[in-house]
Design a protein around this motif. Sequence first.
Motif, PDB file in Angstrom:
ATOM      1  N   ARG A   1      28.767  86.421  54.677  1.00  0.00           N
ATOM      2  CA  ARG A   1      29.267  84.791  55.038  1.00  0.00           C
ATOM      3  C   ARG A   1      30.762  84.891  55.726  1.00  0.00           C
ATOM      4  N   GLN A   2      30.877  83.953  56.540  1.00  0.00           N
ATOM      5  CA  GLN A   2      32.243  83.923  57.351  1.00  0.00           C
ATOM      6  C   GLN A   2      33.193  83.270  56.523  1.00  0.00           C
ATOM      7  N   LEU A   3      34.243  83.962  56.329  1.00  0.00           N
ATOM      8  CA  LEU A   3      35.307  83.577  55.447  1.00  0.00           C
ATOM      9  C   LEU A   3      36.160  82.350  56.295  1.00  0.00           C
ATOM     10  N   VAL A   4      36.500  81.500  55.356  1.00  0.00           N
ATOM     11  CA  VAL A   4      37.498  80.275  56.255  1.00  0.00           C
ATOM     12  C   VAL A   4      38.805  80.690  56.521  1.00  0.00           C
ATOM     13  N   THR A   5      39.331  80.482  57.326  1.00  0.00           N
ATOM     14  CA  THR A   5      40.919  80.852  57.674  1.00  0.00           C
ATOM     15  C   THR A   5      41.652  79.690  57.588  1.00  0.00           C
ATOM     16  N   ILE A   6      42.809  79.791  56.626  1.00  0.00           N
ATOM     17  CA  ILE A   6      43.485  78.841  56.695  1.00  0.00           C
ATOM     18  C   ILE A   6      44.898  78.962  57.572  1.00  0.00           C
ATOM     19  N   PRO A   7      45.109  78.094  58.733  1.00  0.00           N
ATOM     20  CA  PRO A   7      46.037  78.812  59.480  1.00  0.00           C
ATOM     21  C   PRO A   7      47.319  78.255  58.835  1.00  0.00           C
ATOM     22  N   GLY A   8      48.355  78.777  59.399  1.00  0.00           N
ATOM     23  CA  GLY A   8      49.979  78.553  58.800  1.00  0.00           C
ATOM     24  C   GLY A   8      50.035  79.016  57.498  1.00  0.00           C
ATOM     25  N   ARG A   9      51.060  78.212  57.020  1.00  0.00           N
ATOM     26  CA  ARG A   9      51.347  78.720  55.577  1.00  0.00           C
ATOM     27  C   ARG A   9      51.965  77.522  54.802  1.00  0.00           C
ATOM     28  N   VAL A  10      52.147  77.684  53.667  1.00  0.00           N
ATOM     29  CA  VAL A  10      52.774  76.434  52.672  1.00  0.00           C
ATOM     30  C   VAL A  10      54.161  76.009  53.075  1.00  0.00           C
ATOM     31  N   PRO A  11      54.056  74.720  53.485  1.00  0.00           N
ATOM     32  CA  PRO A  11      55.443  74.170  53.912  1.00  0.00           C
ATOM     33  C   PRO A  11      56.587  74.329  52.839  1.00  0.00           C
ATOM     34  N   ASN A  12      57.839  74.370  53.696  1.00  0.00           N
ATOM     35  CA  ASN A  12      59.057  74.711  52.711  1.00  0.00           C
ATOM     36  C   ASN A  12      59.326  73.405  51.871  1.00  0.00           C
ATOM     37  N   LEU A  13      59.316  73.620  50.603  1.00  0.00           N
ATOM     38  CA  LEU A  13      59.294  72.523  49.487  1.00  0.00           C
ATOM     39  C   LEU A  13      60.719  71.716  49.736  1.00  0.00           C
ATOM     40  N   ALA A  14      61.722  72.240  50.324  1.00  0.00           N
ATOM     41  CA  ALA A  14      62.803  71.431  50.649  1.00  0.00           C
ATOM     42  C   ALA A  14      62.904  70.460  51.775  1.00  0.00           C
ATOM     43  N   ARG A  15      62.133  70.907  52.668  1.00  0.00           N
ATOM     44  CA  ARG A  15      61.804  70.115  53.984  1.00  0.00           C
ATOM     45  C   ARG A  15      60.248  69.690  54.075  1.00  0.00           C
ATOM     46  N   LEU A  16      59.902  68.823  53.333  1.00  0.00           N
ATOM     47  CA  LEU A  16      58.223  68.344  53.309  1.00  0.00           C
ATOM     48  C   LEU A  16      58.032  67.692  54.496  1.00  0.00           C
ATOM     49  N   PRO A  17      56.853  67.679  55.216  1.00  0.00           N
ATOM     50  CA  PRO A  17      56.529  66.725  56.409  1.00  0.00           C
ATOM     51  C   PRO A  17      56.241  65.369  55.643  1.00  0.00           C
ATOM     52  N   SER A  18      56.294  64.396  56.529  1.00  0.00           N
ATOM     53  CA  SER A  18      55.982  63.056  56.002  1.00  0.00           C
ATOM     54  C   SER A  18      54.603  63.151  55.918  1.00  0.00           C
ATOM     55  N   GLY A  19      53.895  62.154  55.283  1.00  0.00           N
ATOM     56  CA  GLY A  19      52.752  62.072  55.261  1.00  0.00           C
ATOM     57  C   GLY A  19      51.950  63.245  54.343  1.00  0.00           C
ATOM     58  N   CYS A  20      50.631  63.379  54.449  1.00  0.00           N
ATOM     59  CA  CYS A  20      49.699  64.419  53.701  1.00  0.00           C
ATOM     60  C   CYS A  20      50.567  65.875  53.818  1.00  0.00           C
ATOM     61  N   ARG A  21      50.938  66.652  52.942  1.00  0.00           N
ATOM     62  CA  ARG A  21      51.486  68.025  52.724  1.00  0.00           C
ATOM     63  C   ARG A  21      50.542  68.918  53.488  1.00  0.00           C
ATOM     64  N   PHE A  22      49.377  68.803  53.404  1.00  0.00           N
ATOM     65  CA  PHE A  22      48.457  69.614  53.963  1.00  0.00           C
ATOM     66  C   PHE A  22      48.095  69.363  55.477  1.00  0.00           C
ATOM     67  N   ALA A  23      48.575  68.350  56.000  1.00  0.00           N
ATOM     68  CA  ALA A  23      48.166  67.897  57.321  1.00  0.00           C
ATOM     69  C   ALA A  23      48.377  68.993  58.488  1.00  0.00           C
ATOM     70  N   ASP A  24      49.300  69.694  58.326  1.00  0.00           N
ATOM     71  CA  ASP A  24      49.605  70.853  59.314  1.00  0.00           C
ATOM     72  C   ASP A  24      48.728  71.802  59.349  1.00  0.00           C
ATOM     73  N   ARG A  25      48.015  72.234  58.190  1.00  0.00           N
ATOM     74  CA  ARG A  25      46.891  73.261  58.419  1.00  0.00           C
ATOM     75  C   ARG A  25      45.592  72.708  58.073  1.00  0.00           C
ATOM     76  N   CYS A  26      45.433  71.275  58.126  1.00  0.00           N
ATOM     77  CA  CYS A  26      44.148  70.842  57.663  1.00  0.00           C
ATOM     78  C   CYS A  26      43.261  70.721  59.013  1.00  0.00           C
ATOM     79  N   PRO A  27      42.106  71.199  59.050  1.00  0.00           N
ATOM     80  CA  PRO A  27      41.072  71.066  60.339  1.00  0.00           C
ATOM     81  C   PRO A  27      40.827  69.766  60.392  1.00  0.00           C
ATOM     82  N   LEU A  28      40.774  68.698  59.772  1.00  0.00           N
ATOM     83  CA  LEU A  28      40.352  67.456  59.712  1.00  0.00           C
ATOM     84  C   LEU A  28      41.260  66.392  60.020  1.00  0.00           C
ATOM     85  N   ALA A  29      42.693  66.833  59.808  1.00  0.00           N
ATOM     86  CA  ALA A  29      43.774  65.867  59.937  1.00  0.00           C
ATOM     87  C   ALA A  29      43.944  65.007  61.067  1.00  0.00           C
ATOM     88  N   GLU A  30      44.118  63.806  61.192  1.00  0.00           N
ATOM     89  CA  GLU A  30      44.132  62.855  62.284  1.00  0.00           C
ATOM     90  C   GLU A  30      45.611  62.225  61.915  1.00  0.00           C
TER      91      GLU A  30
END
Lengths: 397, 374
Positions: free
Chosen positions: B315-344
Motif C-alpha cells: 500500500r502506498q503511504l500518504v506523504t504529508i508535506p511540510g510540517r506543523v505550523p509555529n504555534l506562535a505565528r499561526l496562519p489565518s484560516g484553517c491551520r492545516f491548509a498549508d499541508r492540505c491536498p484539498l485546500a482552496e
Amino acid sequence: MNGDGFLVDARGLEKRFAIKAGFPRRTVAEVRAVDGVSFEVRRGRTFGLVGESGCGKTTLARTMVGLYRPTAGSLFFDTPADKVELVLELRARIAEAGTARGPAARAELAGLEERLEVLRREYDVYSLPKRKLAAKRREFQLVFQDPWGSLDPRMTVGHIVGEGLVVHGIGGSRAERADLVRETLASCGLDPDAIDRYPHEFSGGQRQRIGIARALALRPKLLVLDEPVSALDVSIRVQILDLLKDIKDAYGLTYVFIAHDLAVVERVADEVGVMYLGKIVERAGRADLFSRRFHPYTRALIDAAPVPDPNVVRRRAPVRGEPPSPIAPPPGCRFHPRCPEAAERCRVEEPPLVQAAPGHYVACWMRPPHRAAPGPGPALPGGRPPSAGATVRAPGA
Amino acid sequence: MTGERDPARPPGGGAPTGAVPRPAAPAATGDARRPLPARPAGLAAALAAEAPVLDVRNLAAWYFTDEGTVKAVDGVGFKIGKGKTLGLVGESGCGKTATGLAVLGLLPPPGRVVRGEAVLGRRDLLRMPEQDLAAMRGRDVSMIFQEPMSALDPLMTTGAQIAECLEMHTDLDRRQRAEKAVELLASVGVPEPALRAKAWPHELSGGMRQRVVIAMALACDPKVVIADEPTTALDVTVQAQILDLIEDTQERTGMGVVLVTHDLAAVAQAADEVAVMYAGVLVETGPVKDVFSRPAHPYTKALLGSIPVVGQADRQLVTIPGRVPNLARLPSGCRFADRCPLAEGACRVAEPDFIDVGAGRKVRCILATGRAAR
C-alpha cells in the motif's frame, strides 16, 4: 553459499562489554551485546534488522562501522567473492588441522594461519592496517537514531556535513567542498543555503535530513541506518522513508536498516534478520519471513505489531514478560522463558541458526529441520507451508 | 468492559464535545467513583451514559514566551464517560500533552490556562484552590507519564513511592500502606511484588517501571487517569501488555482514561472515542470505529494513510508535506491548509468552526462539513 555480489559479509561478529566494579577495578561480568552474528548484504539491497531494545542491534550497527572494536569476528566489505571463499576454506582447514598432531600438521597449520592472516589484513575491515581502514571508512557510514543528540549544536550545518570531507581529504578547496555540501543538502531535500545555519533552527525531520546528508556527503557505498525514523512524527516518517528510497536509487547505495518497527522494515527491506538477545534467531527474504515467520519470537513480534484499525480484534499480549538480561542470558534457547512453545530441549541446549527452507534460516528446536513447520497463523493469510528444507548449516552458525 | 456499558448508548453520550457548557449531571457526586449501587439496569446505564466523569470545555492554555504567545491549547473540549477511553491523538507540538497537564493544573511556567473548564464530579479543576486540587490529584484524577524513569524518584524504593501516594489520600497506617503497595504491584503484573517493592527504580526494566508508575496512578482508584504516551517508550511486546493492563483496570474500577498519544494503532486498540488534535485545536472527534473507517478531516485521513502496517507493504503511504505550523505565528484560516491536498481559497480566509456532523462526530473543515450539509 556464493559470495557473489555481496557488499557486506559479516562473519561471527561478537561484541562484549566488560562490567567493572570494586577496588581495584576488575571485570565482574560481561554484557554479550552481540553474540555471534553472521549475515550478508547484496550490493544495492537493503538488509533489515529488527528486534526489541537491548537485543544488540545498535551495538551491531556501531560495530559494523568501526565505532566499536568487535571482540571477535570479521567483516568483509566490498570483497571479491573468491577471496571470501578462500578465507572460509582456510578457516575450515585450520579447524580441521587444529585437531591433528605431529610436527608436519603443526607446520601446515602455521602455514594456513599465515595465509589467512594475509587475507584478513587485506580484506577484513577489523584487521586492516590503520591507513587502509581510514580510507575504507569513507565507504560505510552510519545514520543515527536521535536527530537531536547526534548533531553538534555549535557547528553549522555546512561544518557538520562537510567535516567528513575534510577528514578524508575530499574536494581540493574550501569552495569545492562547500559546493559538494550544497549539492548533498539539495539531494536530501534541504535548502542549500542551510549551510550557514545551526541545528537548533531545524525541526526533527530536517535534522534527520542533515544527519543523512552528513553520511551521504562522503558518497559511501553502504549506509547503516540505526532507527532512522523512529524518533520522528508519523507525517515526517513517510517523508524520510521517501528520501531514503530516492537517494538509494540516485547514489546506488546499499542499506543495513535497523528498526524495531516491523511494518517499516517490511516496507524497505529485501532481506530481514530478527535479533533477540544478541543473536539472529531468524533470517530470510522479506516475503518468506513475514509469511512463514517460523520462530516463535518473530511470530510474537508480528502479532504484537499494532494495527491502526479498531475493527481488528486485538489479540491479548502474545508473549509474557520482557527480554532477560544479556549479562546472564538463560541457558538453552534464549527465548525459552518467554516462549509459548518451549520444550525440555529448549531449556538446556541452544539451537543453532540452520536452514529451515531454501534461504530461510531459523534457530529453534521446534521448527524445521528439527520439527515440522506449524501453520502460518492467523495474522497474515497467504503464508504457504514451507517445502522440506535441506539441513544446511547457516554461515557462521 | 463494565456490565453497565451499553454499546448502543445514545449517540454523543460519551462523545467529546466542543465549547457547549452543560450542567453537571446529578450522578457525578463526590462518591461516584465507587461502583454505583444496584439500580434498575436501564436507569444505571442511562445515568452512566449521561454523566461524563470528566468534562473539559473550551480549554485554552498558552505559553507566554519572549518570542510571543504560543497557543499550545486553543479551545479544546471533550468528555469521558465512566469506564471509557478517549484517545487524544496528534503529532509532537500539537498541544496534546499541554492539554493533559493543564487539566491537572501541572502546566509549567510560562504556560497558563487562559480559559475553559475541566469539570470532574461537580467541581471545576481549573478554578480550584491549589490545596484542593492537590488533594484531588492522585485520588480523583491522576496521570501516567511517558518516561517512567523521570516520573519516579530515584532515591525512593518503588514501594515507598506508592505508599507515599496512599499516605496523602488515605488513612491507612504505615503497615497497611506497605501491604497495599505490594498488593498494587501485584495487580499491575509485577512478578515477586514483595521483593520489587524494595527495589530502586534503576533496578527495574522499562516495562516494570511503567507498571510501577501505573500502580501509583491507580493507587487510590481515581475516576479519571490521563495517560500521556504510556506505551511509547516500550517495546511492542510490552506495549500490548500495558494496554491490556489499563483495560483490565478500567473493567474493574470503571475509571475513565484519556490516552494521550501519537500512536493511532494504540488508539484503535484501546480507545472508544478519538479526538484528533492539530496545532492546538481539535480537528475531528467521534467514535473510534467511525472515525477510523470514515475519516472526515483531511488531516485524519492523511495520518491514517501514513502509517505502515505489517502485511500491507504494497500500500502506498500518504506523504504529508511540510510540517506543523509555529504555534506562535499561526496562519489565518484553517491551520492545516498549508499541508492540505484539498485546500482552496476559502480555507485560508477564516478558521473553520468545529461542526457537529451527527452520530457523535465533529469536524473542523469547511470542505468536509460543507459536503455533509449538502
